[in-house]
Design a protein around this motif. Structure first.
Motif, PDB file in Angstrom:
ATOM      1  N   LEU A  93       8.732  -0.072   8.786  1.00 31.07           N
ATOM      2  CA  LEU A  93       8.145  -0.381  10.016  1.00 31.07           C
ATOM      3  C   LEU A  93       7.791   0.819  10.859  1.00 31.07           C
ATOM      4  CD1 LEU A  93       9.851  -3.708  11.146  1.00 31.07           C
ATOM      5  CD2 LEU A  93       7.560  -3.390  10.511  1.00 31.07           C
ATOM      6  N   ALA A  94       8.962   1.739  10.578  1.00 34.29           N
ATOM      7  CA  ALA A  94       8.795   3.144  11.473  1.00 34.29           C
ATOM      8  C   ALA A  94       7.601   3.951  10.865  1.00 34.29           C
ATOM      9  CB  ALA A  94      10.205   4.022  11.021  1.00 34.29           C
ATOM     10  N   GLY A  99       1.858   5.373  12.410  1.00 30.64           N
ATOM     11  CA  GLY A  99       0.476   5.688  12.236  1.00 30.64           C
ATOM     12  C   GLY A  99      -0.015   5.690  10.655  1.00 30.64           C
ATOM     13  N   ALA A 100       0.784   5.489   9.762  1.00 35.59           N
ATOM     14  CA  ALA A 100       0.539   5.371   8.383  1.00 35.59           C
ATOM     15  C   ALA A 100      -0.298   4.265   8.181  1.00 35.59           C
ATOM     16  CB  ALA A 100       1.767   5.372   7.519  1.00 35.59           C
ATOM     17  N   SER A 101      -1.347   4.743   7.127  1.00 32.76           N
ATOM     18  CA  SER A 101      -2.439   3.559   6.801  1.00 32.76           C
ATOM     19  C   SER A 101      -2.065   2.624   5.643  1.00 32.76           C
ATOM     20  CB  SER A 101      -3.737   4.417   6.385  1.00 32.76           C
ATOM     21  OG  SER A 101      -4.193   4.843   7.439  1.00 32.76           O
ATOM     22  N   THR A 125      -6.319  -0.578   4.807  1.00 29.07           N
ATOM     23  CA  THR A 125      -5.028  -1.057   4.817  1.00 29.07           C
ATOM     24  C   THR A 125      -4.169  -1.054   3.351  1.00 29.07           C
ATOM     25  OG1 THR A 125      -4.752  -1.906   6.984  1.00 29.07           O
ATOM     26  CG2 THR A 125      -2.730  -2.120   5.862  1.00 29.07           C
ATOM     27  N   VAL A 126      -3.173  -0.381   3.163  1.00 31.78           N
ATOM     28  CA  VAL A 126      -2.756  -0.549   1.587  1.00 31.78           C
ATOM     29  C   VAL A 126      -1.082  -1.077   1.751  1.00 31.78           C
ATOM     30  CG1 VAL A 126      -2.281   0.543  -0.618  1.00 31.78           C
ATOM     31  CG2 VAL A 126      -4.185   0.866   0.608  1.00 31.78           C
ATOM     32  N   LEU A 127      -0.746  -1.888   1.311  1.00 29.06           N
ATOM     33  CA  LEU A 127       0.884  -2.395   1.232  1.00 29.06           C
ATOM     34  C   LEU A 127       1.210  -2.718   0.056  1.00 29.06           C
ATOM     35  CD1 LEU A 127       1.342  -4.312   4.789  1.00 29.06           C
ATOM     36  CD2 LEU A 127       2.093  -1.839   4.122  1.00 29.06           C
ATOM     37  N   ALA A 128       2.106  -2.137  -0.790  1.00 29.10           N
ATOM     38  CA  ALA A 128       2.640  -2.491  -2.030  1.00 29.10           C
ATOM     39  C   ALA A 128       2.985  -3.918  -1.909  1.00 29.10           C
ATOM     40  CB  ALA A 128       3.701  -1.655  -2.559  1.00 29.10           C
ATOM     41  N   PRO A 129       2.932  -4.785  -3.095  1.00 26.86           N
ATOM     42  CA  PRO A 129       3.332  -6.178  -3.082  1.00 26.86           C
ATOM     43  C   PRO A 129       4.686  -6.340  -2.494  1.00 26.86           C
ATOM     44  CG  PRO A 129       2.178  -5.845  -4.853  1.00 26.86           C
ATOM     45  CD  PRO A 129       2.239  -4.492  -4.438  1.00 26.86           C
ATOM     46  N   SER A 130       5.725  -5.494  -2.875  1.00 28.00           N
ATOM     47  CA  SER A 130       7.078  -5.528  -2.495  1.00 28.00           C
ATOM     48  C   SER A 130       7.467  -5.191  -1.197  1.00 28.00           C
ATOM     49  CB  SER A 130       7.961  -4.674  -3.044  1.00 28.00           C
ATOM     50  OG  SER A 130       7.550  -3.063  -3.170  1.00 28.00           O
ATOM     51  N   ILE A 131       6.278  -4.345  -0.502  1.00 24.93           N
ATOM     52  CA  ILE A 131       6.602  -4.146   0.993  1.00 24.93           C
ATOM     53  C   ILE A 131       6.050  -5.398   1.765  1.00 24.93           C
ATOM     54  CG2 ILE A 131       5.625  -2.625   2.860  1.00 24.93           C
ATOM     55  CD1 ILE A 131       7.610  -1.012   0.712  1.00 24.93           C
ATOM     56  N   VAL A 204      -1.763  -5.992  10.953  1.00 26.27           N
ATOM     57  CA  VAL A 204      -1.076  -6.940   9.769  1.00 26.27           C
ATOM     58  C   VAL A 204       0.224  -6.817   9.853  1.00 26.27           C
ATOM     59  CG1 VAL A 204      -0.910  -6.791   7.069  1.00 26.27           C
ATOM     60  CG2 VAL A 204      -3.172  -6.325   8.366  1.00 26.27           C
ATOM     61  N   THR A 205       1.154  -5.680   9.996  1.00 27.49           N
ATOM     62  CA  THR A 205       2.356  -5.666  10.023  1.00 27.49           C
ATOM     63  C   THR A 205       2.893  -6.661  11.224  1.00 27.49           C
ATOM     64  OG1 THR A 205       2.538  -3.662  11.288  1.00 27.49           O
ATOM     65  CG2 THR A 205       2.631  -3.739   8.744  1.00 27.49           C
ATOM     66  N   ARG A 206       2.386  -6.260  12.486  1.00 25.96           N
ATOM     67  CA  ARG A 206       2.746  -7.539  13.426  1.00 25.96           C
ATOM     68  C   ARG A 206       2.722  -8.795  13.176  1.00 25.96           C
ATOM     69  NH1 ARG A 206       6.640  -7.842  16.842  1.00 25.96           N
ATOM     70  NH2 ARG A 206       5.976  -8.931  18.944  1.00 25.96           N
TER      71      ARG A 206
END
Length: 213
Positions: A93-94, A99-101, A125-131, A204-206
């Protein structure tokens, strides 16, 4: 060509990453940095499109370096893709809030890393499945105890945000849903306002934190 700056304080690890990326015909490794301070200096000089950022480094760490890079006032800001071994919720989250994409772990296969760099360079936006799973778990644990009311998204807003989470661009979403690109942008602006965020990644994260995705 996608101009890439690789940031990692371990020389052998950094060399391995550079070796992998050098095999991709559309990547140009413009510089390597061993610290956050060096990343800031080299980014200002080399103007990369994407900064591949480790988190834990001596001096300025990856989160603070990301925050400074994306807020640069001396030219177009690079996109930052975090690439690290750490998967703790607070670190994820930090980095996103800085501002990381995107956020990938070093256990990812080479093709996933290359695809992630291309997606981030294209504004996705890119997030690993585990993330993504970690964020969903965090949202599930915190949704019931949240004191503030959860924003209400329309079915269409949720649908569009779900496609954003999958890495779709605005034109891609418009094509998938058979609507205009301007309509996609309007819905996303409404989502940003409701979630009190300013970009797609944080939206997305929110939404995951609030249990909306």
């Amino acid at each position: 060509m996608i101009r890439v700056l690789v940031v990692d304080d371990h020389p052998i690890v950094r060399a391995g990453i550079v070796g992998l990326l050098d095999t991709e015909p559309d990547f140009a490794i413009v510089a390597e940095a061993a610290s956050g301070e060096e990343a800031l200096e080299l980014s200002g000089r080399e103007r990369p499109d994407v900064v591949l950022m480790d988190l834990r480094m001596p001096g300025i760490g990856g989160v603070e370096a990301t925050r400074r890079l994306v807020r640069t006032e001396t030219g177009p800001a690079p996109r930052v893709l975090v690439f690290t071994t750490y998967e703790a919720d607070d670190q994820i989250l930090a980095a996103i809030e800085a501002g990381a994409s995107g956020y990938l772990v070093k256990a990812a296969p080479a093709e996933e890393l290359a695809a992630g760099i291309r997606a981030v360079a294209a504004g996705q936006t890119v997030l690993a499945p585990s993330i993504a799973a970690a964020l969903v778990a965090r949202a599930a644990g915190g949704a019931a105890t949240a004191a503030d009311p959860v924003p209400v998204l329309t079915p269409r807003e949720r649908e569009i945000l779900r496609l954003v989470a999958e890495g779709c661009s605005n034109p891609g979403i418009a094509g998938r849903l058979s609507i205009g690109e301007s309509t996609v942008k309007t819905h996303l602006l409404h989502v940003f306002e409701k979630l009190e965020v300013s970009d797609r990644t944080r939206a997305v994260t929110r939404a995951m934190e609030l249990g909306l995705l």
